[in-house]
Scaffold this motif. Sequence first.
Motif, PDB file in Angstrom:
ATOM      1  N   LYS A 120      -4.657  10.818  11.368  1.00 23.59           N
ATOM      2  CA  LYS A 120      -4.633   9.588  10.573  1.00 23.59           C
ATOM      3  C   LYS A 120      -5.565   8.529  11.147  1.00 23.59           C
ATOM      4  O   LYS A 120      -5.723   8.408  12.359  1.00 23.59           O
ATOM      5  N   ASN A 121      -6.171   7.789  10.249  1.00 22.55           N
ATOM      6  CA  ASN A 121      -6.911   6.593  10.633  1.00 22.55           C
ATOM      7  C   ASN A 121      -6.746   5.577   9.511  1.00 22.55           C
ATOM      8  O   ASN A 121      -6.469   5.929   8.359  1.00 22.55           O
ATOM      9  N   PHE A 122      -6.918   4.301   9.855  1.00 23.37           N
ATOM     10  CA  PHE A 122      -6.743   3.234   8.877  1.00 23.37           C
ATOM     11  C   PHE A 122      -7.963   2.330   8.836  1.00 23.37           C
ATOM     12  O   PHE A 122      -8.536   1.992   9.883  1.00 23.37           O
ATOM     13  N   LEU A 123      -8.354   1.947   7.617  1.00 22.71           N
ATOM     14  CA  LEU A 123      -9.498   1.057   7.405  1.00 22.71           C
ATOM     15  C   LEU A 123      -9.116  -0.053   6.441  1.00 22.71           C
ATOM     16  O   LEU A 123      -8.291   0.137   5.545  1.00 22.71           O
ATOM     17  N   ILE A 124      -9.751  -1.212   6.622  1.00 17.46           N
ATOM     18  CA  ILE A 124      -9.738  -2.250   5.593  1.00 17.46           C
ATOM     19  C   ILE A 124     -11.179  -2.416   5.132  1.00 17.46           C
ATOM     20  O   ILE A 124     -12.076  -2.670   5.945  1.00 17.46           O
ATOM     21  N   HIS A 125     -11.416  -2.252   3.834  1.00 18.74           N
ATOM     22  CA  HIS A 125     -12.767  -2.363   3.303  1.00 18.74           C
ATOM     23  C   HIS A 125     -13.129  -3.815   3.008  1.00 18.74           C
ATOM     24  O   HIS A 125     -12.245  -4.660   2.804  1.00 18.74           O
ATOM     25  N   LYS A 131      -7.774 -12.353   0.003  1.00 18.96           N
ATOM     26  CA  LYS A 131      -7.182 -11.193  -0.668  1.00 18.96           C
ATOM     27  C   LYS A 131      -6.605 -10.215   0.350  1.00 18.96           C
ATOM     28  O   LYS A 131      -5.551  -9.615   0.125  1.00 18.96           O
ATOM     29  N   VAL A 132      -7.320 -10.031   1.466  1.00 18.81           N
ATOM     30  CA  VAL A 132      -6.843  -9.126   2.509  1.00 18.81           C
ATOM     31  C   VAL A 132      -5.540  -9.647   3.108  1.00 18.81           C
ATOM     32  O   VAL A 132      -4.565  -8.904   3.266  1.00 18.81           O
ATOM     33  N   PHE A 133      -5.508 -10.926   3.432  1.00 19.75           N
ATOM     34  CA  PHE A 133      -4.309 -11.523   4.024  1.00 19.75           C
ATOM     35  C   PHE A 133      -3.118 -11.449   3.072  1.00 19.75           C
ATOM     36  O   PHE A 133      -1.980 -11.208   3.505  1.00 19.75           O
ATOM     37  N   ALA A 134      -3.370 -11.632   1.791  1.00 23.13           N
ATOM     38  CA  ALA A 134      -2.285 -11.605   0.810  1.00 23.13           C
ATOM     39  C   ALA A 134      -1.566 -10.260   0.793  1.00 23.13           C
ATOM     40  O   ALA A 134      -0.391 -10.184   0.427  1.00 23.13           O
ATOM     41  N   LYS A 135      -2.255  -9.190   1.206  1.00 20.22           N
ATOM     42  CA  LYS A 135      -1.659  -7.858   1.208  1.00 20.22           C
ATOM     43  C   LYS A 135      -0.837  -7.567   2.463  1.00 20.22           C
ATOM     44  O   LYS A 135      -0.103  -6.583   2.499  1.00 20.22           O
ATOM     45  N   TYR A 136      -0.992  -8.389   3.507  1.00 17.15           N
ATOM     46  CA  TYR A 136      -0.233  -8.143   4.737  1.00 17.15           C
ATOM     47  C   TYR A 136       1.258  -8.056   4.414  1.00 17.15           C
ATOM     48  O   TYR A 136       1.763  -8.715   3.501  1.00 17.15           O
ATOM     49  N   SER A 137       1.970  -7.278   5.203  1.00 18.24           N
ATOM     50  CA  SER A 137       3.417  -7.172   5.012  1.00 18.24           C
ATOM     51  C   SER A 137       4.080  -8.509   5.357  1.00 18.24           C
ATOM     52  O   SER A 137       3.548  -9.299   6.151  1.00 18.24           O
ATOM     53  N   SER A 239      -1.385  -9.240  17.268  1.00 21.88           N
ATOM     54  CA  SER A 239      -1.502  -9.428  15.817  1.00 21.88           C
ATOM     55  C   SER A 239      -2.441 -10.582  15.493  1.00 21.88           C
ATOM     56  O   SER A 239      -3.260 -10.501  14.567  1.00 21.88           O
ATOM     57  N   ILE A 240      -2.315 -11.644  16.258  1.00 19.86           N
ATOM     58  CA  ILE A 240      -3.144 -12.824  16.017  1.00 19.86           C
ATOM     59  C   ILE A 240      -4.612 -12.526  16.298  1.00 19.86           C
ATOM     60  O   ILE A 240      -5.507 -12.938  15.546  1.00 19.86           O
ATOM     61  N   LEU A 241      -4.892 -11.769  17.363  1.00 21.66           N
ATOM     62  CA  LEU A 241      -6.275 -11.425  17.695  1.00 21.66           C
ATOM     63  C   LEU A 241      -6.899 -10.537  16.613  1.00 21.66           C
ATOM     64  O   LEU A 241      -8.050 -10.757  16.204  1.00 21.66           O
ATOM     65  N   ILE A 242      -6.157  -9.545  16.155  1.00 22.25           N
ATOM     66  CA  ILE A 242      -6.687  -8.645  15.125  1.00 22.25           C
ATOM     67  C   ILE A 242      -6.904  -9.396  13.825  1.00 22.25           C
ATOM     68  O   ILE A 242      -7.939  -9.248  13.164  1.00 22.25           O
ATOM     69  N   ASP A 243      -5.942 -10.227  13.455  1.00 23.07           N
ATOM     70  CA  ASP A 243      -6.098 -11.028  12.238  1.00 23.07           C
ATOM     71  C   ASP A 243      -7.324 -11.940  12.342  1.00 23.07           C
ATOM     72  O   ASP A 243      -8.082 -12.083  11.365  1.00 23.07           O
ATOM     73  N   ASP A 244      -7.532 -12.544  13.496  1.00 25.51           N
ATOM     74  CA  ASP A 244      -8.696 -13.423  13.676  1.00 25.51           C
ATOM     75  C   ASP A 244      -9.998 -12.640  13.544  1.00 25.51           C
ATOM     76  O   ASP A 244     -10.963 -13.120  12.925  1.00 25.51           O
ATOM     77  N   MET A 245     -10.049 -11.415  14.095  1.00 27.84           N
ATOM     78  CA  MET A 245     -11.253 -10.590  13.995  1.00 27.84           C
ATOM     79  C   MET A 245     -11.493 -10.166  12.547  1.00 27.84           C
ATOM     80  O   MET A 245     -12.637 -10.150  12.075  1.00 27.84           O
ATOM     81  N   ILE A 246     -10.422  -9.836  11.826  1.00 27.18           N
ATOM     82  CA  ILE A 246     -10.547  -9.509  10.407  1.00 27.18           C
ATOM     83  C   ILE A 246     -11.073 -10.722   9.637  1.00 27.18           C
ATOM     84  O   ILE A 246     -11.988 -10.607   8.812  1.00 27.18           O
ATOM     85  N   LYS A 247     -10.510 -11.878   9.924  1.00 25.21           N
ATOM     86  CA  LYS A 247     -10.910 -13.109   9.229  1.00 25.21           C
ATOM     87  C   LYS A 247     -12.400 -13.397   9.414  1.00 25.21           C
ATOM     88  O   LYS A 247     -13.092 -13.818   8.485  1.00 25.21           O
ATOM     89  N   ARG A 270      -0.003  -0.488   9.954  1.00 26.32           N
ATOM     90  CA  ARG A 270       0.362  -0.555   8.534  1.00 26.32           C
ATOM     91  C   ARG A 270       0.779  -1.963   8.109  1.00 26.32           C
ATOM     92  O   ARG A 270       0.725  -2.293   6.919  1.00 26.32           O
ATOM     93  N   GLY A 271       1.171  -2.782   9.061  1.00 23.52           N
ATOM     94  CA  GLY A 271       1.530  -4.156   8.731  1.00 23.52           C
ATOM     95  C   GLY A 271       0.371  -4.957   8.161  1.00 23.52           C
ATOM     96  O   GLY A 271       0.575  -5.957   7.459  1.00 23.52           O
ATOM     97  N   PHE A 272      -0.870  -4.520   8.437  1.00 26.63           N
ATOM     98  CA  PHE A 272      -2.054  -5.178   7.895  1.00 26.63           C
ATOM     99  C   PHE A 272      -2.448  -4.595   6.537  1.00 26.63           C
ATOM    100  O   PHE A 272      -3.456  -5.001   5.963  1.00 26.63           O
ATOM    101  N   ARG A 273      -1.680  -3.647   6.054  1.00 26.32           N
ATOM    102  CA  ARG A 273      -1.882  -2.990   4.766  1.00 26.32           C
ATOM    103  C   ARG A 273      -3.290  -2.400   4.607  1.00 26.32           C
ATOM    104  O   ARG A 273      -3.968  -2.621   3.597  1.00 26.32           O
ATOM    105  N   PRO A 274      -3.731  -1.609   5.588  1.00 26.39           N
ATOM    106  CA  PRO A 274      -5.024  -0.949   5.465  1.00 26.39           C
ATOM    107  C   PRO A 274      -4.926   0.303   4.602  1.00 26.39           C
ATOM    108  O   PRO A 274      -3.830   0.732   4.227  1.00 26.39           O
ATOM    109  N   ASP A 275      -6.073   0.881   4.292  1.00 29.85           N
ATOM    110  CA  ASP A 275      -6.113   2.150   3.574  1.00 29.85           C
ATOM    111  C   ASP A 275      -6.012   3.303   4.572  1.00 29.85           C
ATOM    112  O   ASP A 275      -6.679   3.289   5.608  1.00 29.85           O
ATOM    113  N   LEU A 276      -5.207   4.303   4.250  1.00 31.19           N
ATOM    114  CA  LEU A 276      -5.117   5.505   5.065  1.00 31.19           C
ATOM    115  C   LEU A 276      -6.330   6.381   4.779  1.00 31.19           C
ATOM    116  O   LEU A 276      -6.600   6.737   3.636  1.00 31.19           O
TER     117      LEU A 276
END
Length: 306
Positions: A120-125, A131-137, A239-247, A270-276
């Motif tokens: 398994k691997n996870f990506l956010i496109h 929109k990405v943040f709105a999908k977070y759990s 979580s905060i560091l990953i969210d900041d890097m995504i942002k 999965r809490g960041f709701r990425p694609d499998l």
Amino acid sequence: MIRRLRYNEIDFKRYAECLESSEQIKYSASKIFLDVTGKQCWELLVYGDYEAVMPIPYVKKYGIKIVCNPMLCQQLGIFSKKDDSSVNEKFLDFLNRNYLVRIYKFNDSNQFVSKIKQKKNFLIHPDSYEKVFAKYSPKRKRKLRLDRDVLPVCNIKSISFNDAKSFIELNMLGLDKEEDLSGFLRIFERFYELGSFQFTAFYYQDKIINMIATYKDVRTVALLGTFNDKEYVKISGASILIDDMIKQNIDTHIFDFEGGDIPNIEEFFRGFRPDLKPYGFVEKPVKVLVTDLIKFMLMGRLSVLK
């Protein structure tokens, strides 16, 4: 027809052109990434006139080449303008017939006629951060809200390799050998020197309690390390560091979590709701490698492993 090229026989310009025009393009297949992680110990399988390519990294044991993906090199596989399962099958067959394979990981776009195991691997496109943040759990969103008494004494900073090294040595988990740690640090340092790596730290009361290591190219930001001080897990700095890097990057770059097979890590990602995005791999236990080696010896083909 598939040809096997030693490192010094590869036309790296044509290899790069094939990668850049490929449907499956991955940062981890670039020459610079493989040279750093694999110490230039890799060969290339070429289909036709560089119509498709497959890098083959290896280590040497007692003078014999054994195929395995280097540290931090999650996916390799076959690269071509259009993924073709019949062509991929030819590469897979060539790999199994001509190499001792401990583990080889393909990429998430490679399809095969044969059924092979998957990881398994996870990506956010790329998309807008909103929109990405709105999908977070809901749980992940709660984790990103710091308590009022914590917020004034927290901040995020990019740090140097030397500062990162000290924190990693104290908090890196899951390594069996001291040489594994030195191997990771060697790779981290070299990528940092090349300007491809960033170490981002979460400070609480002027002390680093979480850190992430990310690799970045023109398409992807890859999470290649997460390190945490166990005494401060409730603050959720990772979580905060990953969210900041995504942002900072998600509007133009894929965010690659680089994993997801370990249950607690999968739950966290999965809490960041990425694609499998699963990818195939071939793995053989040591007993099978010994059997394969004996077969090569009996067939008088030991020279192909050297």
